[in-house]
Design a protein around this motif. Sequence first.
Motif, short mmCIF file in Angstrom:
data_model
loop_
_atom_site.label_atom_id
_atom_site.label_comp_id
_atom_site.label_asym_id
_atom_site.label_seq_id
_atom_site.Cartn_x
_atom_site.Cartn_y
_atom_site.Cartn_z
N PRO A 6 -17.16 -8.48 6.44
CA PRO A 6 -16.21 -9.58 6.25
C PRO A 6 -15.17 -9.31 5.16
O PRO A 6 -14.04 -9.78 5.27
N ILE A 7 -15.52 -8.54 4.15
CA ILE A 7 -14.56 -8.29 3.07
C ILE A 7 -13.47 -7.31 3.52
O ILE A 7 -12.37 -7.30 2.97
N SER A 8 -13.77 -6.50 4.54
CA SER A 8 -12.77 -5.54 5.01
C SER A 8 -11.64 -6.22 5.77
O SER A 8 -10.52 -5.70 5.82
N ILE A 9 -11.90 -7.39 6.33
CA ILE A 9 -10.86 -8.09 7.11
C ILE A 9 -9.71 -8.56 6.22
O ILE A 9 -8.54 -8.31 6.56
N PRO A 10 -9.95 -9.25 5.09
CA PRO A 10 -8.81 -9.63 4.24
C PRO A 10 -8.01 -8.43 3.72
O PRO A 10 -6.79 -8.52 3.59
N PHE A 11 -8.69 -7.31 3.47
CA PHE A 11 -7.96 -6.11 3.04
C PHE A 11 -7.03 -5.62 4.15
O PHE A 11 -5.90 -5.21 3.89
N ALA A 12 -7.50 -5.68 5.39
CA ALA A 12 -6.66 -5.27 6.52
C ALA A 12 -5.49 -6.23 6.70
O ALA A 12 -4.36 -5.79 6.96
N VAL A 13 -5.74 -7.52 6.57
CA VAL A 13 -4.66 -8.51 6.69
C VAL A 13 -3.63 -8.29 5.58
O VAL A 13 -2.42 -8.33 5.84
N TYR A 14 -4.11 -8.06 4.37
CA TYR A 14 -3.19 -7.83 3.25
C TYR A 14 -2.38 -6.54 3.46
O TYR A 14 -1.18 -6.51 3.17
N ALA A 15 -3.02 -5.49 3.96
CA ALA A 15 -2.29 -4.24 4.22
C ALA A 15 -1.21 -4.47 5.28
O ALA A 15 -0.10 -3.94 5.17
N PHE A 16 -1.53 -5.27 6.30
CA PHE A 16 -0.55 -5.59 7.34
C PHE A 16 0.61 -6.39 6.74
O PHE A 16 1.78 -6.13 7.03
N TYR A 17 0.29 -7.36 5.88
CA TYR A 17 1.32 -8.14 5.20
C TYR A 17 2.21 -7.25 4.34
O TYR A 17 3.44 -7.39 4.33
N GLN A 18 1.59 -6.31 3.62
CA GLN A 18 2.37 -5.37 2.79
C GLN A 18 3.34 -4.57 3.65
O GLN A 18 4.49 -4.36 3.26
N ALA A 19 2.87 -4.11 4.81
CA ALA A 19 3.72 -3.31 5.68
C ALA A 19 4.88 -4.14 6.23
O ALA A 19 6.00 -3.64 6.36
N LEU A 20 4.62 -5.41 6.53
CA LEU A 20 5.67 -6.28 7.05
C LEU A 20 6.74 -6.59 6.01
O LEU A 20 7.92 -6.73 6.35
N THR A 21 6.34 -6.73 4.76
CA THR A 21 7.26 -7.15 3.71
C THR A 21 7.73 -6.01 2.82
O THR A 21 8.39 -6.27 1.81
N ALA A 22 7.42 -4.78 3.18
CA ALA A 22 7.74 -3.63 2.32
C ALA A 22 9.24 -3.33 2.31
O ALA A 22 9.96 -3.62 3.27
N GLU A 23 9.65 -2.76 1.20
CA GLU A 23 11.01 -2.24 1.14
C GLU A 23 11.11 -1.08 2.12
O GLU A 23 10.13 -0.40 2.41
N ARG A 24 12.28 -0.84 2.60
CA ARG A 24 12.50 0.19 3.63
C ARG A 24 11.96 1.56 3.19
O ARG A 24 11.45 2.32 4.01
N VAL A 25 12.03 1.87 1.92
CA VAL A 25 11.61 3.17 1.40
C VAL A 25 10.10 3.38 1.60
O VAL A 25 9.66 4.48 1.91
N TYR A 26 9.31 2.32 1.44
CA TYR A 26 7.85 2.44 1.50
C TYR A 26 7.27 2.04 2.86
O TYR A 26 6.06 2.08 3.04
N GLU A 27 8.11 1.66 3.77
CA GLU A 27 7.65 1.10 5.04
C GLU A 27 6.74 2.04 5.83
O GLU A 27 5.66 1.64 6.27
N LEU A 28 7.12 3.28 6.00
CA LEU A 28 6.32 4.22 6.79
C LEU A 28 4.94 4.41 6.18
O LEU A 28 3.92 4.33 6.89
#
Length: 173
Positions: free
Chosen positions: A106-128
């Motif tokens: 269960p703790i791995s799910i919020p980490f995955a959601v947060y990683a997805f959120y980071q990718a969606l809101t990342a600056e263009r330089v860090y997106e990939l």
Amino acid sequence: MSFGERVNQFDAWLLDRVFQPFADALPERLPAMEVGMSFQVGSIVLSAASISALLVLEGMTLSNVITNLLGWFFEVIFYIGIHRLRAMVRPGHLNPLRGMLAGMRPISIPFAVYAFYQALTAERVYELALWFNSLSQLVFVAGIYLISCNMPPPGHRARQRSYGRGPLPNELG
């Protein structure tokens, strides 16, 4: 019902209703444990690709990504630990990793959601790099749930075709 009980209930539902039917549908020569371990290797590779992208493409220094490197080493150590315990998982028996990983799933799910959120809101330089990290986290979650699935006994697929769906682990007894 407390928050912890709701989390455990959701975890059990996800394991029993989503991943266990998928694991039961896999061919006998490809058990869920093997698929889950392959997902773990995939997660490690994608995480390494994310760190490499930060170093090579974004021009970061090793001291900037030291936290990411330490996290990657923990992923490798986790894989080695599960690899050593895989002999405990036997067809037709309850999977001991199911209980052992009850806190990790269960703790791995919020980490995955947060990683997805980071990718969606990342600056263009860090997106990939962050999309590689996001995909790594999703693959890790799927792998850890597949590793936690019970392995059906040999010949289960033939019996399942003739008798229909068997009971889920929580429906036994």
